[in-house]
Design a protein around this motif. Structure first.
Motif, PDB file in Angstrom:
ATOM      1  N   LEU A 102      41.589  58.975  44.588  1.00  0.00           N
ATOM      2  CA  LEU A 102      41.782  58.057  43.462  1.00  0.00           C
ATOM      3  C   LEU A 102      43.249  57.852  43.098  1.00  0.00           C
ATOM      4  N   SER A 103      44.142  58.648  43.648  1.00  0.00           N
ATOM      5  CA  SER A 103      45.519  58.701  43.140  1.00  0.00           C
ATOM      6  C   SER A 103      46.279  57.386  43.261  1.00  0.00           C
ATOM      7  N   ARG A 104      45.873  56.505  44.154  1.00  0.00           N
ATOM      8  CA  ARG A 104      46.619  55.256  44.323  1.00  0.00           C
ATOM      9  C   ARG A 104      46.045  54.106  43.501  1.00  0.00           C
ATOM     10  N   PHE A 105      44.902  54.323  42.852  1.00  0.00           N
ATOM     11  CA  PHE A 105      44.242  53.256  42.109  1.00  0.00           C
ATOM     12  C   PHE A 105      44.519  53.385  40.619  1.00  0.00           C
ATOM     13  N   ARG A 106      44.459  52.258  39.886  1.00  0.00           N
ATOM     14  CA  ARG A 106      44.891  52.270  38.497  1.00  0.00           C
ATOM     15  C   ARG A 106      43.917  51.591  37.530  1.00  0.00           C
ATOM     16  N   ASP A 107      42.708  51.235  37.960  1.00  0.00           N
ATOM     17  CA  ASP A 107      41.836  50.551  37.012  1.00  0.00           C
ATOM     18  C   ASP A 107      41.289  51.530  35.977  1.00  0.00           C
ATOM     19  N   ALA A 108      40.658  51.005  34.942  1.00  0.00           N
ATOM     20  CA  ALA A 108      40.257  51.813  33.784  1.00  0.00           C
ATOM     21  C   ALA A 108      39.280  52.925  34.165  1.00  0.00           C
ATOM     22  N   GLN A 109      38.332  52.626  35.044  1.00  0.00           N
ATOM     23  CA  GLN A 109      37.367  53.649  35.450  1.00  0.00           C
ATOM     24  C   GLN A 109      38.045  54.792  36.189  1.00  0.00           C
TER      25      GLN A 109
END
Length: 277
Positions: free
Chosen positions: A138-145
């Protein structure tokens, strides 16, 4: 500069070498790295086939190879093929080490539409190794979830999971600034683990959160100051911390001290002195 010896090995030999030793075997990872560089359809097909192997080691190595295969040029359609190979294997996988490799691979591939839901489904997995893989994925993603999941994982019962989730929220996602994220970092200021506490201090300092000043001052007044603590002082840009940093500089034993810490400390002092002029 001469090529590494792995460059002269056949594809068969490289695949065989990836299976030697334990999960962190250096020679195995050199072989994986060489396969990433070599790339091509044959390596993709063999790695994808390993995802269906009866051997957990082969399934994990298949994911390791796919994670950064052809990384220098991976058009969206090629990434989609890699994800197509990984997702069905992930859905039926039971081995924790293999799941860790697969979740990390999804992060490297960067398909947020399909990869993120698969990663989120494993954030409460009973094995800490899998939850660690989820953090990596998940470390590269930034959405709210994703941010909510990382906040949850920053409170995990496992120290390594907490450390890397806090690092991701604090430093890697420094462009994100929400009240919930800041509160998650504040929650980690009471950690006895100095790395987790340091990541929280740095994350708050990068966001210029005033609540970090006094906890950071107390840390700098005590023993066991780390590079993260010094980096936080520099990031906060509060010149009232200068005397404490200078005190650590004066206490240096030139022969015994960590050279990395020394370099970070001197840089922080120089930066704060520039602000005070």
């Amino acid at each position: 500069m001469s090529s590494p010896p792995e460059a002269d090995l056949s594809t068969d030999e490289l695949f065989a070498r990836t299976l030697q030793g334990d999960e962190e075997d250096e020679d195995a990872w050199f072989a994986i790295w060489q396969l990433h560089h070599r790339g091509g359809e044959e390596i993709f097909q063999r790695a994808a086939a390993w995802l269906q192997s009866a051997s957990p080691k082969e399934r994990g190595r298949g994911a390791n190879i796919l994670s950064q295969l052809d990384f220098r040029h991976r058009p969206p359609e090629r990434i989609a093929r890699f994800v197509d190979a990984l997702l069905p294997a992930l859905a039926k996988e039971q081995d924790a080490a293999v799941l860790q490799a697969m979740t990390a691979a999804l992060g490297h591939l960067g398909d947020d539409r399909r990869g993120v839901p698969a990663l989120l489904s494993l954030r409460e997995h009973p094995d800490a190794h899998v939850r660690f893989g989820v953090v990596m994925g998940l470390s590269r993603f930034r959405d709210a979830q994703v941010l909510q999941a990382l906040i949850q994982l920053s409170r995990d019962s496992d120290e390594i999971v907490r450390e890397w989730a806090t690092f991701t929220l604090g430093s890697q996602a420094r462009e994100v600034d929400t009240p919930e994220l800041r509160e998650a970092l504040v929650d980690r200021l009471s950690e006895s683990n100095v790395k987790i506490r340091g990541e929280a201090l740095l994350g708050l300092a990068l966001r210029k959160d005033a609540r970090v000043l006094e906890p950071l001052r107390r840390v700098l007044e005590g023993p066991g100051v780390t590079t993260l603590d010094v980096e936080a002082a520099q990031a906060l840009e509060d010149v009232s911390l200068l005397p404490l940093l200078r005190g650590h500089r004066e206490a240096f034993n030139q022969e015994d001290e960590d050279h990395e810490f020394r370099a970070v400390l001197f840089e922080a002092i120089h930066a704060l002195e520039s602000l005070s002029r």
